[in-house]
Write a protein that holds these residues in place. Structure first.
Motif, PDB file in Angstrom:
ATOM      1  N   ALA A  38       0.841  -1.197   0.000  1.00  0.00           N
ATOM      2  CA  ALA A  38       0.000   0.000   0.000  1.00  0.00           C
ATOM      3  C   ALA A  38       0.875   1.246   0.000  1.00  0.00           C
ATOM      4  O   ALA A  38       1.954   1.263   0.592  1.00  0.00           O
ATOM      5  N   ASN A  40       1.279   4.990   1.245  1.00  0.00           N
ATOM      6  CA  ASN A  40       0.801   5.834   2.337  1.00  0.00           C
ATOM      7  C   ASN A  40       1.542   7.165   2.341  1.00  0.00           C
ATOM      8  O   ASN A  40       2.686   7.259   1.875  1.00  0.00           O
ATOM      9  N   ALA A 119      -4.446  -3.531   1.034  1.00  0.00           N
ATOM     10  CA  ALA A 119      -5.198  -2.272   0.961  1.00  0.00           C
ATOM     11  C   ALA A 119      -6.002  -1.992   2.211  1.00  0.00           C
ATOM     12  O   ALA A 119      -6.588  -0.911   2.338  1.00  0.00           O
ATOM     13  N   ALA A 123      -4.613   2.168   7.137  1.00  0.00           N
ATOM     14  CA  ALA A 123      -5.671   3.168   6.962  1.00  0.00           C
ATOM     15  C   ALA A 123      -6.993   2.701   7.551  1.00  0.00           C
ATOM     16  O   ALA A 123      -7.694   3.463   8.238  1.00  0.00           O
ATOM     17  N   GLY A 151      -7.091   7.656   1.812  1.00  0.00           N
ATOM     18  CA  GLY A 151      -7.077   6.305   2.346  1.00  0.00           C
ATOM     19  C   GLY A 151      -7.799   6.180   3.670  1.00  0.00           C
ATOM     20  O   GLY A 151      -8.732   5.394   3.816  1.00  0.00           O
ATOM     21  N   PRO A 292     -12.084  -2.667   0.911  1.00  0.00           N
ATOM     22  CA  PRO A 292     -11.467  -1.381   0.607  1.00  0.00           C
ATOM     23  C   PRO A 292     -11.652  -0.988  -0.854  1.00  0.00           C
ATOM     24  O   PRO A 292     -11.741  -1.850  -1.740  1.00  0.00           O
ATOM     25  N   GLY A 317      -9.205   6.769  -2.303  1.00  0.00           N
ATOM     26  CA  GLY A 317      -9.128   5.510  -1.580  1.00  0.00           C
ATOM     27  C   GLY A 317      -7.681   5.027  -1.526  1.00  0.00           C
ATOM     28  O   GLY A 317      -6.761   5.799  -1.307  1.00  0.00           O
ATOM     29  N   LYS A 318      -7.468   3.734  -1.743  1.00  0.00           N
ATOM     30  CA  LYS A 318      -6.150   3.152  -1.632  1.00  0.00           C
ATOM     31  C   LYS A 318      -5.481   2.993  -2.989  1.00  0.00           C
ATOM     32  O   LYS A 318      -6.102   2.612  -3.977  1.00  0.00           O
TER      33      LYS A 318
END
Length: 325
Positions: A38, A40, A119, A123, A151, A292, A317-318
């Motif tokens: 992921a 971030n 994902a 978060a 996220g 997610p 979102g992710k």
């Protein structure tokens, strides 16, 4: 193996893909074959050397991943080669493989695929713990989520809805707000064109019960001013890059509670609450009630673009880096 490397501090697009030696599991460590990682916001800060901890260059970027255990170092118990795991680290995840402390890993439920697991880590745990334990959200309460298409923000929109709350999403474009409504928000406010405080009071009929703030900046004070008497304001990060200074007279006059949240602090100081929340969140995934939103996935060669999308707040979102793509 291939890895996304930061060889000098700079913008997201300065990272490069290099061939490096495969990691070896040291004492207490595990090597994981990365299925997905992921992206971030702290990854952006680390590359720019703007994080609270400086990582000496060169290093492999990436802090959150899911994959399969391939080898174990001395002293590791409770894990075996072939186990499906998810985990976090300060750096090293944007690669074909990563070596991490065994304590940084947790098993992935058999009902959850590894890409989804990647994902739904930091978060979603942040959002759920902030809503469930810190804000103590109740059905029919109004929850304002700042940075609602990011996220943590989008996870908070989705999870607050599942907890029975009414969600007002605050974001910076019509496209982002449309996604938030699609994912459960009852209403939205574009804080680049609308007065956030006024809009919150209009929609909620006088004031919100809860604010979840992963953004900071000027939106923090505006939303705090729009809380109802006894409201709860939960700060979980400063993605805007600006740490707000909150006038304490607002807290006094409105009887509100302002609480900070970090995942590590919560897990270390309230382990029983942490375990309960984790079990509840896992059950939501297992039951199919929650998944997610993954807006984009990039190969290792696209990691710079993925980081830039996050830095420029284009991500919804992710966003994932998937070595096999």
């Amino acid at each position: 193996m291939r890895a996304v490397r930061c060889e000098e501090y700079g913008p997201p697009t300065s990272v490069v893909v290099r061939e490096v030696d495969d990691p070896v599991a040291g004492d207490g460590q595990v090597v994981v074959d990365v299925a997905a990682a992921a992206v971030n916001y702290p990854d952006v800060l680390v590359v720019a050397d703007r994080y609270q901890v400086t990582i000496p260059v060169p290093f492999t970027v990436g802090s959150e991943f899911a994959g399969t255990v391939t080898s174990l170092g001395a002293g590791v118990e409770g894990l075996s080669a072939g186990d499906r795991v998810m985990g976090s680290c300060l750096f090293g995840a944007f690669a074909d493989r990563v070596a991490v402390s065994a304590g940084a890993l947790q098993p992935v439920d058999p009902a959850i695929d590894l890409v989804t697991a990647a994902a739904s880590g930091v978060a979603h745990r942040t959002a759920y713990h902030a809503l469930r334990t810190f804000a103590r959200v109740q059905p029919d309460e109004w929850v304002v989520v700042l940075g609602a298409a990011g996220g943590v923000g989008l996870a908070a929109v989705e999870l607050a809805t599942l907890l029975g709350a009414r969600v007002l999403a605050a974001a910076s474009s019509a496209e982002k707000l449309a996604l938030c409504v699609q994912r459960g928000a009852e209403a939205g406010v574009d804080y680049t064109t609308e007065d956030l405080k006024v809009r919150i009071k209009e929609v909620t009929g006088g004031g919100a019960d809860v604010v979840i703030d992963p953004v900071g900046g000027p939106a923090a004070e505006a939303s705090l001013r729009a809380l109802a008497w006894g409201g709860r304001f939960i700060t979980v990060g400063f993605a805007s890059g600006e740490i707000p200074r909150i006038p304490l007279n607002l807290v006094l006059l409105k009887g509100v509670v302002v609480t900070g949240f970090t995942l590590g602090g919560f897990a270390g100081n309230q382990p029983d609450d942490f375990a309960r929340d984790q079990a509840e969140l896992t059950e939501l995934y297992r039951s199919g009630r929650f998944a997610p939103h993954i807006s984009a996935r990039y190969p290792l060669e696209g990691a710079g673009q993925a980081l830039e999308d996050l830095a420029e707040r284009r991500a919804l979102g992710k966003v994932l880096v998937v070595p096999s793509d």
